[in-house]
Motif scaffolding. Structure first.
Motif, PDB file in Angstrom:
ATOM      1  N   GLY A  41       0.807  -1.215   0.000  1.00  0.00           N
ATOM      2  CA  GLY A  41       0.000   0.000   0.000  1.00  0.00           C
ATOM      3  C   GLY A  41       0.835   1.257   0.000  1.00  0.00           C
ATOM      4  N   MET A  42       1.919   1.230   0.734  1.00  0.00           N
ATOM      5  CA  MET A  42       2.783   2.407   0.815  1.00  0.00           C
ATOM      6  C   MET A  42       3.499   2.648  -0.508  1.00  0.00           C
ATOM      7  SD  MET A  42       5.625   3.069   3.681  1.00  0.00           S
ATOM      8  CE  MET A  42       6.742   4.430   3.610  1.00  0.00           C
ATOM      9  N   ARG A  43       3.872   1.586  -1.173  1.00  0.00           N
ATOM     10  CA  ARG A  43       4.650   1.721  -2.410  1.00  0.00           C
ATOM     11  C   ARG A  43       3.777   1.778  -3.667  1.00  0.00           C
ATOM     12  NH1 ARG A  43       8.438   4.123  -0.451  1.00  0.00           N
ATOM     13  NH2 ARG A  43       9.665   3.003   1.058  1.00  0.00           N
ATOM     14  N   LEU A  44       2.712   0.991  -3.725  1.00  0.00           N
ATOM     15  CA  LEU A  44       1.933   0.896  -4.960  1.00  0.00           C
ATOM     16  C   LEU A  44       0.631   1.694  -4.929  1.00  0.00           C
ATOM     17  CD1 LEU A  44       2.351  -2.923  -5.635  1.00  0.00           C
ATOM     18  CD2 LEU A  44       3.657  -1.048  -6.616  1.00  0.00           C
ATOM     19  N   LEU A  45      -0.047   1.677  -3.792  1.00  0.00           N
ATOM     20  CA  LEU A  45      -1.373   2.283  -3.710  1.00  0.00           C
ATOM     21  C   LEU A  45      -1.398   3.456  -2.744  1.00  0.00           C
ATOM     22  CD1 LEU A  45      -3.289  -1.090  -3.352  1.00  0.00           C
ATOM     23  CD2 LEU A  45      -2.958   0.205  -5.449  1.00  0.00           C
ATOM     24  N   SER A  46      -0.337   4.210  -2.700  1.00  0.00           N
ATOM     25  CA  SER A  46      -0.231   5.261  -1.695  1.00  0.00           C
ATOM     26  C   SER A  46      -1.288   6.348  -1.857  1.00  0.00           C
ATOM     27  CB  SER A  46       1.167   5.874  -1.706  1.00  0.00           C
ATOM     28  OG  SER A  46       1.425   6.454  -2.961  1.00  0.00           O
ATOM     29  N   SER A  47      -1.969   6.403  -2.997  1.00  0.00           N
ATOM     30  CA  SER A  47      -3.015   7.403  -3.168  1.00  0.00           C
ATOM     31  C   SER A  47      -4.270   7.046  -2.368  1.00  0.00           C
ATOM     32  CB  SER A  47      -3.367   7.548  -4.649  1.00  0.00           C
ATOM     33  OG  SER A  47      -3.898   6.328  -5.132  1.00  0.00           O
ATOM     34  N   ASN A  48      -4.410   5.792  -1.965  1.00  0.00           N
ATOM     35  CA  ASN A  48      -5.582   5.361  -1.216  1.00  0.00           C
ATOM     36  C   ASN A  48      -5.178   4.996   0.215  1.00  0.00           C
ATOM     37  OD1 ASN A  48      -8.126   4.611  -0.530  1.00  0.00           O
ATOM     38  ND2 ASN A  48      -8.398   3.216  -2.250  1.00  0.00           N
ATOM     39  N   PHE A  49      -4.723   5.990   0.953  1.00  0.00           N
ATOM     40  CA  PHE A  49      -4.227   5.787   2.310  1.00  0.00           C
ATOM     41  C   PHE A  49      -5.298   5.220   3.234  1.00  0.00           C
ATOM     42  CE2 PHE A  49      -3.856   7.548   6.619  1.00  0.00           C
ATOM     43  CZ  PHE A  49      -2.700   6.905   7.020  1.00  0.00           C
ATOM     44  N   VAL A  50      -6.515   5.701   3.129  1.00  0.00           N
ATOM     45  CA  VAL A  50      -7.581   5.283   4.046  1.00  0.00           C
ATOM     46  C   VAL A  50      -7.857   3.785   3.911  1.00  0.00           C
ATOM     47  CG1 VAL A  50     -10.011   5.596   4.647  1.00  0.00           C
ATOM     48  CG2 VAL A  50      -8.599   7.575   4.114  1.00  0.00           C
ATOM     49  N   LEU A  51      -7.933   3.289   2.693  1.00  0.00           N
ATOM     50  CA  LEU A  51      -8.179   1.862   2.483  1.00  0.00           C
ATOM     51  C   LEU A  51      -7.043   1.018   3.061  1.00  0.00           C
ATOM     52  CD1 LEU A  51      -9.872  -0.414   1.199  1.00  0.00           C
ATOM     53  CD2 LEU A  51      -8.479  -0.102  -0.858  1.00  0.00           C
ATOM     54  N   ILE A  52      -5.816   1.402   2.778  1.00  0.00           N
ATOM     55  CA  ILE A  52      -4.662   0.661   3.292  1.00  0.00           C
ATOM     56  C   ILE A  52      -4.634   0.722   4.814  1.00  0.00           C
ATOM     57  CG2 ILE A  52      -2.136   0.518   3.295  1.00  0.00           C
ATOM     58  CD1 ILE A  52      -3.579  -0.306   0.664  1.00  0.00           C
ATOM     59  N   GLN A 120       8.584  -9.537  14.111  1.00  0.00           N
ATOM     60  CA  GLN A 120       7.619  -8.563  13.607  1.00  0.00           C
ATOM     61  C   GLN A 120       7.776  -7.167  14.214  1.00  0.00           C
ATOM     62  OE1 GLN A 120       3.379  -9.137  14.043  1.00  0.00           O
ATOM     63  NE2 GLN A 120       3.044  -8.228  12.039  1.00  0.00           N
ATOM     64  N   PRO A 121       7.955  -6.998  15.526  1.00  0.00           N
ATOM     65  CA  PRO A 121       8.176  -5.633  16.025  1.00  0.00           C
ATOM     66  C   PRO A 121       9.431  -4.982  15.438  1.00  0.00           C
ATOM     67  CG  PRO A 121       7.637  -7.087  17.837  1.00  0.00           C
ATOM     68  CD  PRO A 121       7.813  -7.948  16.634  1.00  0.00           C
ATOM     69  N   VAL A 122      10.458  -5.777  15.210  1.00  0.00           N
ATOM     70  CA  VAL A 122      11.680  -5.235  14.602  1.00  0.00           C
ATOM     71  C   VAL A 122      11.381  -4.734  13.191  1.00  0.00           C
ATOM     72  CG1 VAL A 122      13.992  -5.848  13.784  1.00  0.00           C
ATOM     73  CG2 VAL A 122      13.208  -6.652  16.016  1.00  0.00           C
ATOM     74  N   LEU A 123      10.605  -5.498  12.441  1.00  0.00           N
ATOM     75  CA  LEU A 123      10.251  -5.070  11.085  1.00  0.00           C
ATOM     76  C   LEU A 123       9.398  -3.808  11.104  1.00  0.00           C
ATOM     77  CD1 LEU A 123       9.563  -8.513   9.388  1.00  0.00           C
ATOM     78  CD2 LEU A 123      11.546  -7.024   9.098  1.00  0.00           C
ATOM     79  N   TRP A 124       8.506  -3.678  12.085  1.00  0.00           N
ATOM     80  CA  TRP A 124       7.706  -2.454  12.179  1.00  0.00           C
ATOM     81  C   TRP A 124       8.573  -1.254  12.562  1.00  0.00           C
ATOM     82  CZ3 TRP A 124       3.502  -1.636   9.746  1.00  0.00           C
ATOM     83  CH2 TRP A 124       2.592  -2.658   9.506  1.00  0.00           C
ATOM     84  N   VAL A 125       9.601  -1.471  13.361  1.00  0.00           N
ATOM     85  CA  VAL A 125      10.535  -0.376  13.669  1.00  0.00           C
ATOM     86  C   VAL A 125      11.259   0.047  12.393  1.00  0.00           C
ATOM     87  CG1 VAL A 125      12.678   0.197  14.885  1.00  0.00           C
ATOM     88  CG2 VAL A 125      10.812  -0.914  16.113  1.00  0.00           C
ATOM     89  N   VAL A 126      11.652  -0.922  11.578  1.00  0.00           N
ATOM     90  CA  VAL A 126      12.289  -0.602  10.294  1.00  0.00           C
ATOM     91  C   VAL A 126      11.322   0.195   9.417  1.00  0.00           C
ATOM     92  CG1 VAL A 126      13.188  -1.619   8.153  1.00  0.00           C
ATOM     93  CG2 VAL A 126      13.889  -2.542  10.370  1.00  0.00           C
ATOM     94  N   MET A 127      10.046  -0.200   9.416  1.00  0.00           N
ATOM     95  CA  MET A 127       9.043   0.539   8.630  1.00  0.00           C
ATOM     96  C   MET A 127       8.883   1.967   9.152  1.00  0.00           C
ATOM     97  SD  MET A 127       8.117  -1.485   6.304  1.00  0.00           S
ATOM     98  CE  MET A 127       9.575  -2.482   6.367  1.00  0.00           C
ATOM     99  N   VAL A 129      11.284   3.763  10.548  1.00  0.00           N
ATOM    100  CA  VAL A 129      12.470   4.495  10.091  1.00  0.00           C
ATOM    101  C   VAL A 129      12.335   4.843   8.611  1.00  0.00           C
ATOM    102  CG1 VAL A 129      14.961   4.282   9.707  1.00  0.00           C
ATOM    103  CG2 VAL A 129      13.963   3.530  11.871  1.00  0.00           C
ATOM    104  N   VAL A 130      11.850   3.898   7.815  1.00  0.00           N
ATOM    105  CA  VAL A 130      11.663   4.152   6.381  1.00  0.00           C
ATOM    106  C   VAL A 130      10.648   5.274   6.169  1.00  0.00           C
ATOM    107  CG1 VAL A 130      10.729   3.149   4.249  1.00  0.00           C
ATOM    108  CG2 VAL A 130      12.364   1.860   5.625  1.00  0.00           C
ATOM    109  N   ALA A 131       9.548   5.236   6.903  1.00  0.00           N
ATOM    110  CA  ALA A 131       8.530   6.288   6.768  1.00  0.00           C
ATOM    111  C   ALA A 131       9.074   7.636   7.229  1.00  0.00           C
ATOM    112  CB  ALA A 131       7.281   5.922   7.562  1.00  0.00           C
ATOM    113  N   LEU A 132       9.876   7.614   8.274  1.00  0.00           N
ATOM    114  CA  LEU A 132      10.442   8.854   8.801  1.00  0.00           C
ATOM    115  C   LEU A 132      11.428   9.474   7.815  1.00  0.00           C
ATOM    116  CD1 LEU A 132      10.301  10.543  11.389  1.00  0.00           C
ATOM    117  CD2 LEU A 132      12.270   9.273  12.218  1.00  0.00           C
ATOM    118  N   PHE A 133      12.339   8.666   7.299  1.00  0.00           N
ATOM    119  CA  PHE A 133      13.330   9.194   6.361  1.00  0.00           C
ATOM    120  C   PHE A 133      12.746   9.455   4.976  1.00  0.00           C
ATOM    121  CE2 PHE A 133      16.521   7.283   9.320  1.00  0.00           C
ATOM    122  CZ  PHE A 133      17.051   8.508   9.725  1.00  0.00           C
ATOM    123  N   GLY A 134      11.625   8.826   4.666  1.00  0.00           N
ATOM    124  CA  GLY A 134      10.953   9.080   3.391  1.00  0.00           C
ATOM    125  C   GLY A 134       9.965  10.231   3.475  1.00  0.00           C
ATOM    126  N   PHE A 135       9.909  10.882   4.636  1.00  0.00           N
ATOM    127  CA  PHE A 135       8.995  12.001   4.882  1.00  0.00           C
ATOM    128  C   PHE A 135       7.537  11.615   4.646  1.00  0.00           C
ATOM    129  CE2 PHE A 135      13.046  14.049   3.739  1.00  0.00           C
ATOM    130  CZ  PHE A 135      13.298  14.667   4.958  1.00  0.00           C
TER     131      PHE A 135
END
Length: 194
Positions: A41-52, A120-127, A129-135
């Motif tokens: 959703g973040m990479r392909l369908l980012s225009s539909n944030f509410v659905l994701i 899984q919590p480690v992967l969410w922390v990575v996500m 960081v990615v969201a933070l650095f990707g603004f």
């Protein structure tokens, strides 16, 4: 010429060795699906944030419920819940662990459970960081909810684990199979390839 099929070793990461394969596969489905929906959703369908957002929250809620009430009890014999005293309104956490001598433990179930619980919590922390650095700050709200749900289950099941099932299985799952070494090697090679 016939080739003999070798059976996986007990305790290896093969769902076929599970005592409860349906429970294990459902548990892994919920663990993986929320991350996949978020990533796609973040990479392909980012225009539909509410659905994701809604689909990911529903998957996280189902994962939380299934892990807490079904998978933890069936795969490793652990349960936890919160009781509220009606008179005072105070909450009390209750942790329950089955005696490993009275319950037959499946090494594959334990290994999958503890690895998925801690990864899984480690992967969410990575996500995060990615969201933070990707603004992509709007995605951080979803990641924060995911972190609260996954870390709550992780801490509660770690607290339930009075017989220390997790200590050996978490380290064996990460280091015994060379997962950490392969992951670090892949990251370093990708870094220098650019």
């Amino acid at each position: 010429m016939e080739t003999a099929q070798t059976a996986p070793a007990p305790g290896s990461l093969s769902w076929k060795l599970s005592s409860h394969p349906i429970t294990l596969l459902t548990f892994l489905f919920f663990r993986i699906s929320s991350l996949l929906v978020y990533l796609l959703g973040m990479r392909l369908l980012s225009s539909n944030f509410v659905l994701i957002f809604i689909v990911t929250i529903l998957l996280l809620a189902m994962d939380f419920y299934y892990l807490k009430n079904i998978a933890g009890r069936r795969l490793v014999g652990l349960r936890w819940w919160n009781e509220v005293d009606g008179a005072t309104g105070d909450g009390r956490w209750v942790f329950e662990s089955a005696d490993p001598e009275s319950r037959e433990q499946n090494a594959t179930d334990k290994r999958f459970f503890w690895m998925a619980l801690y990864v899984q919590p480690v992967l969410w922390v990575v996500m995060a960081v990615v969201a933070l650095f990707g603004f992509n700050f709007i995605w951080l709200t979803l990641v924060a909810i995911a972190l609260v749900l996954t870390i709550t289950n992780t801490l509660a099941f770690s607290r339930c684990d009075k017989f220390s099932q997790a200590s050996g299985f978490a380290s064996n799952a990460m280091y015994g199979s060379g997962l950490a070494r392969n992951l670090a090697g892949g990251l370093v090679s990708n870094w220098f390839r650019r």
